[in-house]
Scaffold this motif. Structure first.
Motif, PDB file in Angstrom:
ATOM      1  N   HIS B 360      51.514  34.830  31.176  1.00  0.00           N
ATOM      2  CA  HIS B 360      50.590  34.222  32.123  1.00  0.00           C
ATOM      3  C   HIS B 360      49.900  35.066  32.898  1.00  0.00           C
ATOM      4  O   HIS B 360      48.548  35.134  32.952  1.00  0.00           O
ATOM      5  N   ARG B 363      46.999  37.521  31.549  1.00  0.00           N
ATOM      6  CA  ARG B 363      45.604  37.164  31.511  1.00  0.00           C
ATOM      7  C   ARG B 363      44.669  37.885  32.304  1.00  0.00           C
ATOM      8  O   ARG B 363      43.678  38.102  31.994  1.00  0.00           O
ATOM      9  N   ALA B 364      45.004  37.882  33.775  1.00  0.00           N
ATOM     10  CA  ALA B 364      44.207  38.495  34.826  1.00  0.00           C
ATOM     11  C   ALA B 364      43.666  40.005  34.393  1.00  0.00           C
ATOM     12  O   ALA B 364      42.599  40.057  34.118  1.00  0.00           O
ATOM     13  N   PRO B 365      44.797  40.976  33.861  1.00  0.00           N
ATOM     14  CA  PRO B 365      44.172  42.294  33.527  1.00  0.00           C
ATOM     15  C   PRO B 365      43.302  42.163  32.235  1.00  0.00           C
ATOM     16  O   PRO B 365      42.437  43.015  32.177  1.00  0.00           O
ATOM     17  N   LEU B 366      43.656  41.342  31.311  1.00  0.00           N
ATOM     18  CA  LEU B 366      42.988  41.034  30.151  1.00  0.00           C
ATOM     19  C   LEU B 366      41.477  40.507  30.454  1.00  0.00           C
ATOM     20  O   LEU B 366      40.504  41.297  29.983  1.00  0.00           O
ATOM     21  N   ARG B 367      41.500  39.699  31.458  1.00  0.00           N
ATOM     22  CA  ARG B 367      40.148  39.365  31.653  1.00  0.00           C
ATOM     23  C   ARG B 367      39.219  40.338  32.300  1.00  0.00           C
ATOM     24  O   ARG B 367      38.206  40.615  32.196  1.00  0.00           O
ATOM     25  N   ALA B 368      39.864  41.223  33.025  1.00  0.00           N
ATOM     26  CA  ALA B 368      39.566  42.342  33.986  1.00  0.00           C
ATOM     27  C   ALA B 368      38.768  43.279  32.790  1.00  0.00           C
ATOM     28  O   ALA B 368      37.727  43.801  32.706  1.00  0.00           O
ATOM     29  N   ASP B 370      38.017  42.894  29.532  1.00  0.00           N
ATOM     30  CA  ASP B 370      36.954  42.332  29.047  1.00  0.00           C
ATOM     31  C   ASP B 370      35.648  42.284  29.609  1.00  0.00           C
ATOM     32  O   ASP B 370      34.677  42.590  29.251  1.00  0.00           O
ATOM     33  N   GLY B 371      36.007  41.808  31.125  1.00  0.00           N
ATOM     34  CA  GLY B 371      34.899  41.634  31.972  1.00  0.00           C
ATOM     35  C   GLY B 371      34.141  43.085  32.293  1.00  0.00           C
ATOM     36  O   GLY B 371      32.978  43.231  31.981  1.00  0.00           O
ATOM     37  N   PHE B 372      35.014  43.945  32.469  1.00  0.00           N
ATOM     38  CA  PHE B 372      34.239  45.337  32.526  1.00  0.00           C
ATOM     39  C   PHE B 372      33.636  46.032  31.588  1.00  0.00           C
ATOM     40  O   PHE B 372      32.696  46.767  31.739  1.00  0.00           O
ATOM     41  N   HIS B 374      32.415  44.199  29.231  1.00  0.00           N
ATOM     42  CA  HIS B 374      31.228  43.570  29.131  1.00  0.00           C
ATOM     43  C   HIS B 374      30.098  44.185  30.034  1.00  0.00           C
ATOM     44  O   HIS B 374      29.068  44.421  29.670  1.00  0.00           O
ATOM     45  N   ASP B 407      47.846  33.080  24.391  1.00  0.00           N
ATOM     46  CA  ASP B 407      48.114  31.677  24.311  1.00  0.00           C
ATOM     47  C   ASP B 407      48.887  31.056  23.290  1.00  0.00           C
ATOM     48  O   ASP B 407      49.564  30.190  23.574  1.00  0.00           O
TER      49      ASP B 407
END
Lengths: 145, 586
Positions: B360, B363-368, B370-372, B374, B407
């Motif tokens: 769980h 997810r946050a670092p993964l999003r980060a 992906d976000g950066f 991007h 997931d």
């Protein structure tokens, strides 16, 4: 017309940057206040502590509330808000990584207005945040005080 | 070595031959004294009848007394051993024969010496004395010896004409015959008496061997609870001698409480009127607590009334203690197993919680990331060359892959958590829904989906939906590139249990790898063939196992795969029609 703002309660600095960036893209960046833990969020909303000088009548249009927060969790913050007549009607959107049924149920039981899962994909995430901002600031009709 | 039986038979035959010859000889002499033919005929008939009757009676007695043969083997030898030395007043054989001879000779001498005094009377009755004694002391043999000796002696010495075995007077001959017959009868009766006494003694000894030899307490009490018989073992348990116990009841042997308890038990057995076995817990007078396994039964008098009871008690204190100990140890063991199981479950749960939290929080670092990545691509594209942009693209792809893994893990872990509901679930409907969804995403694919209607099972709807979706997704995925793809959902069998099967004619797999199909993250195909993370079947299996069911897979490389799962209660559909609904996608 009073200043309409969004309170973002988010402890993850990267998420914060990404959310702010997404809102900046739709020119909503200057309407955002950020609290970085549960206690700070409550202080902000009740105008206490470091936010004692904040005018009481300036309610945010929406609170974007993470669940996994230091000090007080998002669910506890929500319960406290709902328990106080001053804040019981403030729109609260749970914005979280959790997809636990338990958290969802708890949130709705505590009268959260919405439950939104942070998508992993940045493009999707940015779009979700932008839609939330537009919806709560522009589309949604608040209570007239 | 001849057996008792053979010796007895030989003895009977010889005795019969001797006595019958004597009878013929003497009775014919008797007949000779009669002059008229009529009397001779009549007497001859009477004599014949008497002979037949006497020999019949002898046969009856002899046959009845035949000892058991060697067929009984050990038991016969045992009885013989027991009866040896039990005859009442038993003497060595030579002694009893000598006694018979001497007694008879003495009586002959005595009769001679008083013959003057008794006048012409034969007084043969005197000889019954040595005959009876000899027979009682020595049995049939000495009795017969005494009888024969007396008969011969009297005939030779006493009855006229003296000095000859001839007896002149018919009266004397009659008396003499009676002496022989009486002697014979007394000898036979004495032998029978001795035998029955010996038999009784044998029985008594047999019982005595058992009663005194056993470690069980054996006793007999009268109706009032007084002991009539106790063996050594019983006396040993109460620490008294047999003579101290006989005539007393349990109050003299046990503390009041135990005595009252025993009395109550005895009353129960006596009033029930039949033998019972139960356990008795007793405290002895020196405070020992003993447990007995007791068989007690009533003893009846000649009128059929309960006159007392017998009992056989086996001390089982040690056994009881061992049993209690085993029970205690078992309980302890069970508790320990339960504790360990609980600990293990708790540890497992903790581990799964940890895995869940870990997945769980990834997810946050993964999003980060992906976000950066991007942000870089979007906002600084101008400053990046093609290779930098390609690197950022790889980061995004890797991210997406890791997101799918997380997931997948979360889905797998969620399947082992939470309550399992038992609902009626329409599998056909779930399958159709999934096909519709997939067809909407990939409308260009032409797939024949044949879903049997009314496939109903009992289980957790949410979990079974996850499982069904995964199986349908797999079938959908692995038939990619197949010209005429067919996917079937139907009722089949797993190990003889009704099951739900999903079959496709896709890529299939090699049966050598069948067990590894369910390993998380294990894949049988390359990403560029069929993309995936390899956790779907692990999740399906966990769901089926949590339901208590089983899953089986069959595959042929290049020809397709069949996955069948059974649940403990696959319910038959309401409308079990054979008509399958054609469900073309696209």
């Amino acid at each position: 017309m009073k200043k309409r703002s969004i309170l973002l309660v988010e402890d993850n600095p990267q998420d914060e940057i990404l959310i702010l960036r997404a809102l900046r893209k739709i020119n909503l960046a200057n309407c955002i206040d950020v609290a970085r833990d549960g206690q700070q969020a409550l202080d902000y909303l009740f105008c206490e502590g470091e936010f004692a000088a904040r005018p009481q009548d300036e309610e945010p249009a929406v609170v974007l509330l993470d669940i996994g927060l230091p000090r007080l969790s998002g669910l506890e913050v929500l319960a406290r808000l709902r328990a106080d007549p001053r804040t019981s009607l403030i729109p609260v959107v749970m914005l979280t990584s959790s997809d636990e049924e338990r958290d969802r149920l708890k949130s709705y039981e505590s009268r959260a207005n919405s439950f939104v899962r942070k998508p992993l994909d940045f493009a999707e995430f940015a779009e979700t945040v932008a839609r939330l901002g537009i919806y709560w600031l522009a589309t949604n009709e608040p209570i007239q005080k | 070595m001849t057996s008792a039986r053979d010796r007895f038979i030989l003895f009977c035959v010889v005795a019969y031959a001797v006595l019958a010859s004597l009878w013929i000889f003497m009775s014919d002499r008797l007949l000779a004294m009669f002059a008229d033919v009529q009397s001779i005929v009549w007497l001859s008939t009477a004599k014949g009848v008497f002979f037949v009757a006497a020999s019949a009676a002898t046969f009856f007695l002899a046959l009845r007394a035949v000892p058991t043969g060697d067929g009984d083997g050990d038991s016969a030898r045992l009885l013989e051993a027991l009866s040896s030395g039990v005859s009442p007043g038993r003497l060595p054989v030579w002694l009893s024969y000598s006694f018979a001879v001497l007694m008879t000779l003495a009586m002959l001498a005595l009769r001679e010496s008083i013959s003057a005094g008794i006048g012409g009377r034969s007084l043969l009755i005197l000889f019954m004395f040595p005959i009876t004694f000899s027979a009682l002391l020595g049995g049939l043999g000495p009795g017969l010896v005494s009888t024969a000796l007396a008969g011969l002696g009297v005939a030779y010495f006493s009855l006229p004409p003296r000095g000859s075995f001839h007896i002149a007077a018919s009266y004397d001959l009659l008396q003499w015959s009676f002496l022989l017959i009486n002697g014979l009868a007394v000898s036979i009766l004495s032998a029978m008496l001795r035998r029955s006494l010996a038999r009784a003694e044998t029985n008594r000894r047999l019982l005595d061997v058992v009663i005194s030899g056993t470690e069980d307490a054996v006793f007999v009490k009268d109706a009032r609870g007084r002991y009539l018989l106790v063996n050594d073992a019983a006396a040993g348990f109460v620490g008294k001698t047999q003579s101290e116990i006989i005539g007393h009841d349990d109050r003299a042997l046990f503390p009041a409480e135990s005595a009252a308890y025993l009395r109550a038990m005895d009353q129960t057995v006596m009033s029930a009127g039949h033998t019972q076995t139960h356990e008795e817990q007793l405290t002895t007078q020196d405070g020992k607590s003993l447990v007995f396994l007791v068989t007690k039964g009533p003893v009846f008098d000649e009128k059929g009334q309960v006159a007392g009871l017998f009992g056989i008690s086996r001390e089982i204190t040690a056994r009881k203690q061992a049993e209690d100990e085993i029970r205690r140890l078992n309980a302890e063991l069970e508790q320990r197993v339960a504790e360990r199981t609980a600990e293990l479950n708790a540890a497992n749960l903790e581990l799964e919680d940890l895995a869940y939290a870990l997945a769980h929080n990834l997810r946050a670092p993964l999003r980060a990331i992906d976000g950066f990545a991007h942000l870089l691509t979007e906002e600084h594209a101008g400053q990046l060359d093609a290779e930098a942009r390609s690197c950022l693209m790889q980061i995004t792809l890797a991210n997406r892959n890791m997101g799918a893994l997380i997931d997948g893990i979360l889905a797998l872990l969620r399947c082992s958590r939470g309550e399992l509901l038992r609902q009626s679930v329409d599998i056909s409907q779930l399958a159709e829904k999934r096909f519709d969804d997939l067809a909407r995403i990939e409308p260009q694919r032409q797939i024949d989906a044949e879903i049997a209607p009314g496939l109903a099972v009992a289980g957790d709807r949410t979990m079974l939906e996850i499982a069904m979706n995964q199986l349908v997704d797999n079938a959908w995925k692995f038939t990619r590139g197949r010209e005429h793809a067919v996917i079937r959902v139907y009722r089949g069998e797993v190990d003889g249990h009704p099951a739900i099967c999903v079959a496709d004619n896709g890529a299939g797999f090699d049966m050598a790898h069948v067990e590894r199909l369910y390993q998380p993250f294990y894949r049988l195909h390359r990403q560029d063939e069929f993309p995936g993370i390899g956790i779907g079947l692990a999740t399906v299996r966990r769901i089926i196992h949590r339901h208590g069911g089983n899953i089986r897979a069959e595959g042929v490389p290049g020809s397709g795969a069949i996955f069948c799962f059974s649940l403990p209660s696959v319910m038959s559909g309401v409308e079990d029609s054979h008509e399958e609904k054609k469900h073309p996608a696209g």
